[in-house]
Design a protein around this motif. Structure first.
Motif, PDB file in Angstrom:
ATOM      1  N   ALA A 146     -10.471 -52.173  75.990  1.00 24.24           N
ATOM      2  CA  ALA A 146      -8.903 -52.418  75.562  1.00 24.24           C
ATOM      3  C   ALA A 146      -9.023 -52.566  74.277  1.00 24.24           C
ATOM      4  CB  ALA A 146      -8.522 -53.766  76.282  1.00 24.24           C
ATOM      5  N   VAL A 147      -7.425 -52.005  73.528  1.00 22.42           N
ATOM      6  CA  VAL A 147      -7.609 -52.270  72.558  1.00 22.42           C
ATOM      7  C   VAL A 147      -6.798 -53.824  72.170  1.00 22.42           C
ATOM      8  CG1 VAL A 147      -6.001 -51.262  70.323  1.00 22.42           C
ATOM      9  CG2 VAL A 147      -6.597 -50.071  72.275  1.00 22.42           C
ATOM     10  N   ASN A 148      -7.477 -54.460  71.275  1.00 17.86           N
ATOM     11  CA  ASN A 148      -7.101 -55.475  70.923  1.00 17.86           C
ATOM     12  C   ASN A 148      -6.639 -55.647  69.244  1.00 17.86           C
ATOM     13  OD1 ASN A 148      -7.368 -56.989  73.136  1.00 17.86           O
ATOM     14  ND2 ASN A 148      -9.717 -56.690  72.797  1.00 17.86           N
ATOM     15  N   MET A 149      -5.943 -56.447  69.009  1.00 19.35           N
ATOM     16  CA  MET A 149      -5.223 -56.368  67.762  1.00 19.35           C
ATOM     17  C   MET A 149      -4.986 -57.651  67.485  1.00 19.35           C
ATOM     18  SD  MET A 149      -2.757 -53.773  65.714  1.00 19.35           S
ATOM     19  CE  MET A 149      -0.802 -54.385  66.254  1.00 19.35           C
ATOM     20  N   PHE A 150      -5.097 -58.781  66.810  1.00 17.53           N
ATOM     21  CA  PHE A 150      -5.096 -59.950  66.454  1.00 17.53           C
ATOM     22  C   PHE A 150      -5.202 -60.590  67.165  1.00 17.53           C
ATOM     23  CE2 PHE A 150      -2.903 -57.150  62.592  1.00 17.53           C
ATOM     24  CZ  PHE A 150      -3.708 -57.987  61.513  1.00 17.53           C
ATOM     25  N   GLY A 151      -5.845 -60.743  68.144  1.00 21.55           N
ATOM     26  CA  GLY A 151      -6.271 -61.834  69.584  1.00 21.55           C
ATOM     27  C   GLY A 151      -5.031 -61.519  70.993  1.00 21.55           C
ATOM     28  N   ARG A 196       8.467 -70.449  60.004  1.00 18.98           N
ATOM     29  CA  ARG A 196       6.970 -70.878  60.589  1.00 18.98           C
ATOM     30  C   ARG A 196       6.196 -70.415  59.298  1.00 18.98           C
ATOM     31  NH1 ARG A 196       7.515 -68.130  66.528  1.00 18.98           N
ATOM     32  NH2 ARG A 196       9.106 -69.628  67.609  1.00 18.98           N
ATOM     33  N   PHE A 197       6.427 -70.365  57.790  1.00 16.10           N
ATOM     34  CA  PHE A 197       5.903 -70.109  57.451  1.00 16.10           C
ATOM     35  C   PHE A 197       4.601 -70.063  56.720  1.00 16.10           C
ATOM     36  CE2 PHE A 197       3.805 -69.649  52.684  1.00 16.10           C
ATOM     37  CZ  PHE A 197       3.693 -68.480  52.553  1.00 16.10           C
ATOM     38  N   ARG A 198       4.459 -71.473  57.163  1.00 18.35           N
ATOM     39  CA  ARG A 198       3.155 -72.277  57.041  1.00 18.35           C
ATOM     40  C   ARG A 198       2.242 -72.473  58.268  1.00 18.35           C
ATOM     41  NH1 ARG A 198       5.525 -78.130  53.887  1.00 18.35           N
ATOM     42  NH2 ARG A 198       5.802 -76.390  52.223  1.00 18.35           N
ATOM     43  N   THR A 199       2.727 -71.788  59.161  1.00 15.63           N
ATOM     44  CA  THR A 199       2.303 -72.042  61.217  1.00 15.63           C
ATOM     45  C   THR A 199       1.441 -70.570  60.807  1.00 15.63           C
ATOM     46  OG1 THR A 199       3.927 -71.718  62.111  1.00 15.63           O
ATOM     47  CG2 THR A 199       2.896 -74.134  61.708  1.00 15.63           C
ATOM     48  N   PRO A 200       0.552 -70.183  60.199  1.00 20.65           N
ATOM     49  CA  PRO A 200       0.974 -68.388  60.977  1.00 20.65           C
ATOM     50  C   PRO A 200       0.336 -68.179  62.086  1.00 20.65           C
ATOM     51  CG  PRO A 200       0.033 -68.363  58.642  1.00 20.65           C
ATOM     52  CD  PRO A 200       0.405 -70.403  59.425  1.00 20.65           C
ATOM     53  N   SER A 201      -1.003 -69.091  62.909  1.00 15.01           N
ATOM     54  CA  SER A 201      -0.773 -69.140  64.273  1.00 15.01           C
ATOM     55  C   SER A 201       0.155 -69.154  65.315  1.00 15.01           C
ATOM     56  CB  SER A 201      -1.678 -70.278  64.787  1.00 15.01           C
ATOM     57  OG  SER A 201      -0.863 -71.213  64.741  1.00 15.01           O
ATOM     58  N   ARG A 202       1.442 -69.218  64.849  1.00 14.04           N
ATOM     59  CA  ARG A 202       2.430 -68.878  66.342  1.00 14.04           C
ATOM     60  C   ARG A 202       3.757 -67.703  65.310  1.00 14.04           C
ATOM     61  NH1 ARG A 202       6.173 -74.301  65.592  1.00 14.04           N
ATOM     62  NH2 ARG A 202       6.867 -73.225  67.431  1.00 14.04           N
ATOM     63  N   TRP A 203       2.910 -66.960  64.295  1.00 12.55           N
ATOM     64  CA  TRP A 203       3.654 -66.201  64.343  1.00 12.55           C
ATOM     65  C   TRP A 203       3.340 -65.113  65.491  1.00 12.55           C
ATOM     66  CZ3 TRP A 203       1.805 -64.458  58.635  1.00 12.55           C
ATOM     67  CH2 TRP A 203       2.222 -65.539  57.283  1.00 12.55           C
ATOM     68  N   THR A 204       4.580 -64.387  65.651  1.00 15.30           N
ATOM     69  CA  THR A 204       3.986 -62.893  66.743  1.00 15.30           C
ATOM     70  C   THR A 204       3.806 -61.555  66.290  1.00 15.30           C
ATOM     71  OG1 THR A 204       5.891 -61.765  65.864  1.00 15.30           O
ATOM     72  CG2 THR A 204       6.753 -63.988  67.532  1.00 15.30           C
ATOM     73  N   LEU A 205       2.865 -61.078  67.174  1.00 12.75           N
ATOM     74  CA  LEU A 205       2.218 -60.007  66.889  1.00 12.75           C
ATOM     75  C   LEU A 205       1.945 -58.550  66.136  1.00 12.75           C
ATOM     76  CD1 LEU A 205      -0.720 -58.065  67.292  1.00 12.75           C
ATOM     77  CD2 LEU A 205       1.068 -57.541  69.316  1.00 12.75           C
TER      78      LEU A 205
END
Length: 459
Positions: free
Chosen positions: A348-353, A230-239
């Motif tokens: 709450a602690v939020n990290m990268f959404g 998924r290199f071209r779709t960072p929005s789908r990367w896991t946290l």
């Protein structure tokens, strides 16, 4: 009766959770301990050492521990002290240690995910070291293929460079290429040159190839696999992937920038090089503290403030389920976002959404404080045994605990007791964070009551 039954069921669940947490820890510790013992015995054989006789116990133990824990710390000159057989033993231990760490950490991620309920498995997968709840055979095959693929590619580039650029014989070029590629990808830092890779500080083919192997090894199996898909779709990367990639880029820019700037005019390091060569050497010097252990510059001649920056880079380390050591980027990122949330007054602690569970806060704080405690305690103990300054001793201790292998040049001259402390630190630093993190994640305790709240004054 129902209440007693629920209590006994809860007690059995707690015991099962504690047993599941203990078993992986025991397996990891026993496996690496056994490999260290075998490596020590092999290195003590006369065939492993140049000259008459074999290596003594501390020389063999220190080197074997450093190799299996992919550290690169040495108390003897690797190319001079050990024979080709000894080099082969070291290389084998490095490969076993590197692939073993990636495999163990990834499989523990699977174990964590499988012990959770169906509703939370997908969330757990994104927060552990793996990408999918797959079978063990597929995971191990993936780890080995990625490791061997990167190592073969890097070994080929290095061997061709030494053959074409330096006129080496093919056999020597291939052996040196394989050795340094394996050592680099596994973030071990063992070199077949007495000055590590200082002789190639201005050679981009050697330096950048080793840097690439170090960075890839420090990302981790799960991250590399997901980037490939998924290199071209960072929005789908896991946290986990997002944190490791962003954290790696930030630390590379900051680390390389600071080290280059601090050493730019130092005649003993970068000062005598051409500007372009200074940038190359500075970049390499900023990558290597990410638990690689090679040194392209004379670390003993660096400014003390550069040592401090290097201490920070070494302590943070690389990604989880990788060949890198240290506190891990994800742990550091969680601590950073906890601080940011507290300063902003957030709930709450939020990290990268994504929102982090409170158990993750506690795990990160526990691992960090225990790591700091070990580093401080070991530093104090070694300072009591020697006359070396705090900055030098602290550098050696962090380098050992973070399984880096860089040195200001004092390790070989430390007393045996201090060297044994470094041996323990290398072993604990390699196994401890993985085992402790998994044990904390696997341990569950469902209490039927809560104590009353009361807040102490902080600060």
């Amino acid at each position: 009766m129902a209440r007693d039954g629920s209590r006994s069921a809860g007690g059995r669940a707690r015991r099962r959770g504690q047993l599941a947490a203990a078993r992986p820890v025991q397996v990891i510790s026993i496996a690496f301990g056994a490999a260290t013992l075998v490596g020590t015995l092999l290195l003590m054989l006369p065939i492993s050492k140049t000259g008459p006789g074999g290596a003594n116990l501390i020389e063999a133990l220190f080197t074997a521990t450093s190799a299996i824990c992919v550290t690169g710390h040495i108390i003897v000159d690797t190319p001079v002290f050990w024979t080709p057989f000894g080099h082969a033993v070291i290389l084998t231990l490095v490969q076993i240690g590197g692939i073993g760490v990636m495999s163990f950490a990834t499989l523990l991620g699977l174990l964590v995910a499988r012990r959770l309920g169906l509703r939370t498995r997908l969330t757990a997968v994104s927060e552990t070291h793996t990408l999918a709840i797959g079978d063990v055979r597929r995971v191990l095959r993936g780890v080995i293929l990625i490791a061997l693929g990167v190592e073969v590619l890097c070994a080929t580039i290095l061997a061709l460079r030494w053959m074409i650029g330096y006129g080496w014989a093919p056999g020597d070029a291939i052996w040196f290429g394989v050795f340094h590629a394996v050592s680099a990808f596994n973030n071990a830092g063992f070199a077949l040159f007495s000055d590590s890779i200082m002789g190639y500080a201005t050679d981009p083919w050697i330096s950048l190839t080793i840097c690439a192997a170090v960075i890839l090894g420090g990302l981790g199996f799960g991250v590399i696999l997901e980037l490939r898909r998924r290199f071209r779709t960072p929005s789908r990367w896991t946290l986990n992937t997002m944190t490791v990639v962003v954290g790696t880029l930030i630390l590379l820019v900051v680390g390389c920038g600071f080290i280059t700037a601090l050493e730019w005019s130092n005649p003993a390091t970068l000062g005598t090089l051409a500007p372009v060569d200074r940038l190359l050497a500075g970049f390499t010097a900023g990558v290597l503290p990410r638990t690689a252990g090679f040194n392209n510059l004379d670390v003993s001649q660096m400014h003390p403030v550069t040592w401090l920056v290097t201490d920070i880079l070494m302590f943070i380390g690389g990604g989880p389920a990788s060949t890198a050591g240290g506190l891990k980027i994800t742990t550091f990122a969680v601590l950073f976002f906890i601080i940011v949330t507290e300063l902003r007054g957030g709930a709450a602690v939020n990290m990268f959404g994504k929102r982090l569970p409170r158990s993750t806060h506690r795990e990160a704080i526990t691992v960090a404080l225990l790591s700091v405690g070990l580093v401080v305690g070991a530093t104090a103990a070694i300072m009591l045994m020697t006359d070396y300054s705090l900055d030098r001793v602290l550098f050696e201790v962090i380098s050992a605990y973070a399984t880096v292998g860089l040195s200001t040049g004092i390790t070989a001259s430390l007393p045996v007791a201090a060297q044994l402390i470094l041996v323990v630190l290398m072993f604990v630093g390699r196994i401890g964070p993985i085992a402790l993190g998994s044990a904390l994640a696997l341990r569950t305790e469902n209490r039927l009551y809560e104590l009353p709240k009361e807040r102490p004054i902080i600060g």
